[in-house]
Design a protein around this motif. Structure first.
Motif, short mmCIF file in Angstrom:
data_model
loop_
_atom_site.label_atom_id
_atom_site.label_comp_id
_atom_site.label_asym_id
_atom_site.label_seq_id
_atom_site.Cartn_x
_atom_site.Cartn_y
_atom_site.Cartn_z
N HIS A 229 -9.06 -7.88 19.92
CA HIS A 229 -7.78 -8.57 20.07
C HIS A 229 -6.70 -7.73 19.41
CE1 HIS A 229 -4.72 -11.69 20.00
NE2 HIS A 229 -5.48 -12.39 20.89
N LEU A 230 -5.49 -7.79 19.98
CA LEU A 230 -4.39 -6.96 19.49
C LEU A 230 -4.04 -7.26 18.04
CD1 LEU A 230 -2.58 -4.75 20.63
CD2 LEU A 230 -0.88 -6.51 21.17
N ILE A 231 -4.19 -8.52 17.64
CA ILE A 231 -3.82 -8.90 16.27
C ILE A 231 -4.64 -8.16 15.23
CG2 ILE A 231 -5.43 -10.88 16.27
CD1 ILE A 231 -2.00 -10.66 14.49
N TRP A 232 -5.94 -7.97 15.54
CA TRP A 232 -6.81 -7.25 14.59
C TRP A 232 -6.40 -5.79 14.50
CZ3 TRP A 232 -8.13 -11.18 12.28
CH2 TRP A 232 -8.69 -12.30 12.89
N GLY A 233 -5.97 -5.22 15.60
CA GLY A 233 -5.49 -3.83 15.59
C GLY A 233 -4.25 -3.68 14.73
N TYR A 234 -3.33 -4.68 14.85
CA TYR A 234 -2.13 -4.66 14.00
C TYR A 234 -2.49 -4.78 12.52
CZ TYR A 234 1.08 -5.04 17.99
OH TYR A 234 1.81 -4.80 19.13
N LEU A 235 -3.44 -5.67 12.24
CA LEU A 235 -3.85 -5.86 10.84
C LEU A 235 -4.51 -4.60 10.26
CD1 LEU A 235 -5.21 -9.53 10.90
CD2 LEU A 235 -3.12 -8.66 9.79
N VAL A 236 -5.31 -3.93 11.09
CA VAL A 236 -5.92 -2.66 10.65
C VAL A 236 -4.83 -1.66 10.27
CG1 VAL A 236 -7.22 -0.62 11.41
CG2 VAL A 236 -8.09 -2.91 11.90
N SER A 237 -3.82 -1.55 11.15
CA SER A 237 -2.70 -0.62 10.88
C SER A 237 -1.93 -1.03 9.63
CB SER A 237 -1.75 -0.57 12.08
OG SER A 237 -2.41 -0.11 13.22
N LEU A 238 -1.72 -2.35 9.49
CA LEU A 238 -0.96 -2.85 8.34
C LEU A 238 -1.66 -2.57 7.03
CD1 LEU A 238 1.36 -4.53 7.11
CD2 LEU A 238 -0.07 -6.57 7.50
N PHE A 239 -2.95 -2.94 6.95
CA PHE A 239 -3.69 -2.75 5.69
C PHE A 239 -3.89 -1.27 5.38
CE2 PHE A 239 -5.52 -7.14 6.71
CZ PHE A 239 -4.62 -7.76 5.87
N PHE A 240 -4.11 -0.46 6.42
CA PHE A 240 -4.25 0.99 6.22
C PHE A 240 -2.96 1.56 5.62
CE2 PHE A 240 -4.07 5.43 7.36
CZ PHE A 240 -5.38 5.87 7.19
N SER A 241 -1.81 1.12 6.18
CA SER A 241 -0.51 1.61 5.70
C SER A 241 -0.24 1.15 4.28
CB SER A 241 0.61 1.12 6.63
OG SER A 241 0.41 1.59 7.95
N LEU A 242 -0.55 -0.11 3.99
CA LEU A 242 -0.34 -0.63 2.63
C LEU A 242 -1.19 0.14 1.61
CD1 LEU A 242 -0.21 -4.50 3.24
CD2 LEU A 242 1.67 -3.03 2.45
N ASN A 243 -2.46 0.40 1.95
CA ASN A 243 -3.33 1.19 1.07
C ASN A 243 -2.73 2.56 0.79
OD1 ASN A 243 -5.39 -0.68 0.67
ND2 ASN A 243 -6.49 -0.06 2.52
N LEU A 244 -2.22 3.16 1.85
CA LEU A 244 -1.66 4.51 1.74
C LEU A 244 -0.40 4.50 0.87
CD1 LEU A 244 -2.17 7.37 2.71
CD2 LEU A 244 -0.77 6.91 4.71
N VAL A 245 0.47 3.53 1.10
CA VAL A 245 1.73 3.45 0.33
C VAL A 245 1.44 3.20 -1.15
CG1 VAL A 245 3.80 2.06 -0.05
CG2 VAL A 245 3.16 2.72 2.26
#
Length: 591
Positions: A229-245
């Motif tokens: 589902h698209l929502i899980w893809g967005y969450l993956v991107s969000l959490f990955f970005s937050l970890n990186l920041v």
């Protein structure tokens, strides 16, 4: 064939053998890398998954080769270091080639004796002794030569030097490790500053985020594979970005911990190897046992903990690696966890870092003295007198080649002060330096260039080669008077050993003579031991007034077939022959 020549040959053969294997491994690495590229290229063209397995197999083989190559590189450098150590000793003993640092940076012009006796610099005592490879090891040796040890410390050093002198192979291995570590002043200063700096742990909020966000990222990835589902893809991107920041926000603190230190993890790991080498060796001397005990503290085993510290530094050093920074931090906040682990270790163990490092420095200094003892097995360890007696038999200057060295007896048991006379070039100054250098060695627990000796541990003061100072607007005479004042004030507090060479040269002959006599009388009224070299024969009359304290000794010159002949042997009495006029006529300066 000398022991060093044999060992040089042995380590050179090992070095060449390892070098061949090292070269073969290098070739295999290149072939394996090419194999990975080629097999992956075939997989992309043919889409044959067997080729992908082959690629993976070659990749594993390449990683094994890489690890072997790193290990082989270390062994190659280790054998090279051992070969060079023995080669240097061989050339030093056979050709007097001194490829060792002279410690010029440790020279202090106003020191009571080191500047006058050429303890530091080119062709100095420090250079002759120095077998250290780290800045702090060299500094520890310099401190030894500059300081006055207590009698019990001298005896402990003697025992340690005697024991270490018999451990040639172990000493060379420690030196080889230190050479490979390349512990220069900047590295030493970094470790000192780092271990003494305040510890500010990563905040609890940041650590909660460092565990929760990667956990949520993992959950999102799993849910995405279960249900695309698209929502899980967005969450993956969000959490990955937050970890990186959040990881990038810690880069400044990481850089502060590293302070620009280059490959500090390698230095720390080399220290761990040195500690392990020291911990595994068996010792009998009190000094060495105490040093090993510092490394084997019940709360901190240096070899183990420095290995852990090296791992922490190595992980933080990857902060400059773009791949690690993006991928590892994006998934796990790798550098946040690494920083936190380092800071926890630092908070608990930082106080032990410099204690451990100083142990290696002290052992380096003791190994230098042990090497000196091993190379000069005819030298003697002087007995520390309990009856306030001092005498030397066959005393020679250790820095003068044995083919040119002349040894003399000198005794301070009956009279404790010697007035030394002699013509120009007869050997007075050299003899004063001979006594001074050997007292410096005796006072640090090293053997001395003599066949027998008893000495008292006394502060040493020398006035031989003072210089005028343009910077301080200070004349030579004033500089000398200041040194004499320092000596007179010191002997009034405690017994000292004093060496004076033709003092008060900066004034007229009458002042010089009366001043010299005044200084001698001032000194002998205290419990002063020492020698004074002078051309003023009238000064020698002091011995008539104080026969129980002062004795006259001299160096004579003979005139043989219109030539000067010096035997450099000390004699009783006042010198009779003079040579200044003879030399000036010989050189046609005067008629």
């Amino acid at each position: 064939m000398s022991i060093y020549k044999k060992r040089t040959k042995q380590f050179n053969e090992s070095y060449l053998s390892i070098k061949k294997r090292h070269k073969v491994l290098g070739i295999l690495r290149v072939l394996a890398f090419c194999g990975i590229i080629y097999s992956f290229y075939l997989f992309m063209r043919q889409e044959n998954y067997y080729l992908l397995l082959i690629t993976g197999g070659i990749l594993i083989f390449f990683l094994v080769l890489l690890r072997l190559h790193v290990s082989m590189t270390w062994k190659l450098e280790y054998q090279r270091a051992l070969k060079d150590i023995n080669k240097d000793e061989e050339e030093f003993l056979e050709d007097d080639v001194r490829e060792f640092d002279g410690g010029k940076e440790f020279e202090v012009q106003n020191h009571p004796y080191s500047f006058d006796l050429d303890v530091f610099g080119e062709r100095s005592l420090f250079q002759y002794l120095n077998r250290t490879a780290s800045y702090n090891g060299a500094k520890k040796l310099a401190d030894l030569l500059n300081e006055q040890l207590l009698p019990n410390e001298i005896i402990e050093n003697q025992e340690a030097v005697k024991e270490l002198s018999q451990k040639l192979d172990w000493r060379h291995k420690i030196l080889a490790y230190n050479k490979m570590s390349k512990i220069d002043r900047s590295t030493f200063d970094y470790l000192k500053k780092w271990s003494e700096s305040d510890v500010k742990l990563v905040s609890k909020k940041s650590m909660y985020a460092a565990y929760i966000l990667p956990g949520l990222l993992l959950l999102s990835v799993v849910l995405y594979f279960i249900e695309s589902h698209l929502i899980w893809g967005y969450l993956v991107s969000l959490f990955f970005s937050l970890n990186l920041v959040l990881s990038i926000m810690k880069v400044k603190q990481i850089q502060q911990e590293l302070s620009g230190a280059d490959k500090i993890h390698e230095t720390v790991e080399n220290y761990a190897s040195i500690f392990k080498k020291i911990e595994k060796e068996s010792f009998q001397s009190k000094k060495m046992i105490e040093l090993v005990d510092v490394l084997q503290n019940k709360d901190f085993r240096s070899s183990k903990e420095f290995k852990v510290l090296s791992s922490h530094f190595e992980k933080l050093n990857t902060v400059a690696n773009i791949f690690v920074n993006v991928v590892f931090n994006g998934f796990w906040q790798f550098h946040v966890h690494s920083l936190n682990s380092l800071l926890i270790w630092k908070k608990k163990n930082a106080k032990y870092v410099m204690l451990s490092v100083e142990v290696v420095a002290e052992i380096e200094a003791l190994n230098s003295l042990a090497n000196f003892s091993y190379n000069n097995r005819k030298y003697t360890f002087p007995n520390l007198s309990v009856k306030q007696e001092m005498s030397f038999k066959d005393l020679g200057h250790p820095l003068i080649n044995t083919t040119k060295r002349v040894c003399n007896d000198i005794d301070f048991r009956d009279q404790r002060f010697v007035i030394l006379t002699g013509s120009n070039m007869s050997g007075k100054s050299t003899f004063l330096r001979t006594v001074g250098i050997n007292l410096v060695l005796a006072n640090i627990g090293a053997p001395i260039c003599a066949t027998g000796a008893t000495f008292i541990s006394l502060p040493l003061f020398v006035s031989m080669r003072l210089t005028d100072s343009l910077e301080d607007s200070e004349s030579y005479f004033y500089a000398e008077v200041k040194r004499l004042k320092e000596i007179v004030e010191s002997v009034a507090i405690q017994p000292c050993f004093v060496l004076l060479d033709e003092i008060l040269r900066g004034t007229n002959s009458d002042d010089k003579q009366s001043g010299t006599i005044g200084v001698i009388k001032k000194l002998i009224h205290q419990k002063t031991y020492g020698l004074i070299a002078t051309h003023d024969l009238e000064v020698c009359e002091v011995a008539n007034d104080y026969p129980d304290i002062v004795v006259n000794k001299c160096f004579e010159v003979a005139f043989v077939e219109d030539e000067l002949v010096f035997d450099y042997k000390i004699q009783d009495g006042i010198c009779k022959n003079k040579n200044a006029t003879f030399i000036m006529k010989k050189m046609q300066i005067i008629d």
